[in-house]
Design an enzyme around this catalytic site. Structure first.
Site, mmCIF file in Angstrom:
data_model
loop_
_atom_site.group_PDB
_atom_site.id
_atom_site.type_symbol
_atom_site.label_atom_id
_atom_site.label_comp_id
_atom_site.label_asym_id
_atom_site.label_seq_id
_atom_site.Cartn_x
_atom_site.Cartn_y
_atom_site.Cartn_z
ATOM 1 N N GLY A 75 0.846 -1.192 0.000
ATOM 2 C CA GLY A 75 0.000 0.000 0.000
ATOM 3 C C GLY A 75 0.878 1.237 0.000
ATOM 4 N N LYS A 129 -5.713 7.443 19.701
ATOM 5 C CA LYS A 129 -5.723 8.091 18.384
ATOM 6 C C LYS A 129 -7.163 8.336 17.927
ATOM 7 C CE LYS A 129 -3.208 8.856 14.255
ATOM 8 N NZ LYS A 129 -3.390 8.372 12.892
#
Lengths: 324, 324
Positions: B11, B187
């Site tokens: 990716g 996060k």
């Protein structure tokens, strides 16, 4: 027929034109304060398509200034709630001590503003359960439904009878509610989830809300918050009536399931880049819930998003109404 | 320098190119699985602008098929979470029993998927606290920050040391957390309110969220829900660490206040009409909260809206991850 009333329609958008047109059709002396459609209606008349019968007013009385209308028996205020700050000056020339004022607008707390400006006894609220869109200038398309629920600001039953009587000869079904506050909240039980989600989900029709399990469930949880806030508000106003939670959820979803690809007014404003009626429909109920200590986290989030969309996409700040 | 590791970047978007580039710059044998930028990088190299120093890899090893890469020491998976269902097949050719896999992606529950496909001991999570955008093919713009927080799926400290060591010679600051689950939720305390509101408020930058009192307060109330859900999840996993509510709210708003007109990744996807990472960032935390009985009404509403925007505006259905 009964007595002919003089009527001023203040705010001749889709709702004002349709209901004013129906009253003119019934023989009343209806005077339209008109902006966008003034020239078109002067030359081509007011043309209404409707499942209850199309009609045209070939030469209606239209004005660009409410001074020219002067005092009337009934003012019907059908302005957008975003124009509430202009309402007082637009209406004042049409109001004598005997004038009655019907607030035919969406949202909470608007009648309270009118009651500050005029006598509380003069103020009525009307809730139009209908689907009406403007077409080209001079054309109005009534698509479905149409009944009006009427209430009096002080819930005076004799005054309420006079409001019902106004519509007696017209092709509009009206009913009277002994609690204006309750019917205002009941309408919000639809407008808050469906107008709100239709906008916040990107400008979609209501069939996509009720047809998607996730959004349908979200509409229901938002509606539950509105019911709770509304009933707390009824308690706070010592009204001995409540919103029936189970019944209204059932009714709202059944009617929406039958509506098809309906575009709520706020969604139409959104996709057309016009100011959305955020404060009257969302902000005021939220302020009310907060002042009463009712937790409405989803209403709060939805309101924040809609305010941001109004302000940041279109540069428009909708003005707040006073707290309930 | 230390041992040269063979690395496969699966990716090669902005994040994969940037961090893979930094590892190549540090002397490692980095192999990029590349789609959009393959031809541009083959001819013009990989060009990175960064406040930590611009650099160019003039002839990096790029591939269109992970079979050609074969087994490596480290797989770094930097796919979008919307491609999670493709990850297994893309990664498998690069994995031997000795391969370690770093999941450098946004969202909750992704390492669990990898742990089903490979050995749980092989799986690491990485959280990139950074702002990196793709430019023209072959160009990546690292705009600010850049540290990575590393965790091991089973919180094995000796494994964690090996992950930290990989970055020792690189120009990337890394730190290790003894609880991957806690840092994932921390996060999310940023991503859920700020990515979510940036999209749902119409595609706005984070300065408009923190600069508007209404949206700023909404970001905080959404964040509170995420903190509560995260701490319930830590309890459920018998982890003896918690998110510090007061400290994280302070830290998240201070850092966002300093960010300026930042465009969260989900907002970039939204305005560019690409599939948003809804399930990994929103759907999975929501499912987790619901399974734990934590009330998260604002997260639920936000998730419903974002799913609707993904599905109805772009015709995209993001695939759900399994429950936590």
């Amino acid at each position: 027929m009964n007595k002919v009333h003089t009527i001023a329609i203040i705010g001749s958008g889709a709702v004002g034109c349709y209901y004013g047109g129906r009253l003119a059709e019934a023989g009343h002396d209806v005077n339209f304060l008109m902006r966008r459609d003034y020239n078109a209606v002067r030359t081509g008349g007011l043309n209404v398509t409707s499942p209850d019968g199309d009609f045209t007013l070939t030469n209606p009385k239209v004005y660009q200034n409410s001074e020219e209308i002067g005092p009337v028996d009934w003012v019907i205020c059908a302005l957008k709630a975003t124009s509430i700050e202009d309402a007082r000056e637009l209406i004042r020339p049409c109001v004598s001590v005997n004038t009655r004022i019907l607030v035919l607008m969406n949202g909470l707390g608007l009648e309270g503003r009118f009651a500050e400006w005029f006598s509380p006894r003069q103020i009525f609220g009307g809730l139009a359960f209908t689907c009406i869109n403007r077409g080209e200038p001079g054309y109005v398309h009534h698509l479905a439904n149409g009944p009006i629920v009427l209430g009096h600001f002080q819930n005076e039953l004799d005054e309420l009878e006079s409001a019902v009587a106004l519509w007696a000869q017209s092709n509009v079904k009206v009913s009277a509610s002994p609690s204006l506050l309750r019917v205002r909240w009941e309408k919000l039980c639809w407008n808050i989830p469906f107008n709100g989600l239709a906008v916040a989900a990107g400008g979609i029709t209501t069939d996509l809300i009720v047809g998607d399990p996730n959004l349908r469930n979200t509409a229901r949880t938002v509606m539950e918050e509105v019911i709770e806030a509304g009933n707390a508000d009824l308690v706070a106003h010592s009204e001995n009536t409540r919103i029936d939670r189970v019944a209204i959820i059932k009714r709202m979803f059944e009617s929406t399931d039958a509506m098809g690809a309906y575009r709520p007014s706020t969604m139409i404003d959104f996709v057309e880049g016009k100011a959305m009626e955020i404060e009257a429909i969302f902000g005021e109920p939220l302020r009310c819930a907060q002042s009463l200590g009712v937790a409405t986290p989803q209403l709060a989030l939805l309101t924040a998003l809609l305010r941001a969309l109004n302000a940041q996409r279109f540069g428009i700040k909708d003005l707040p109404c006073p707290g309930c």
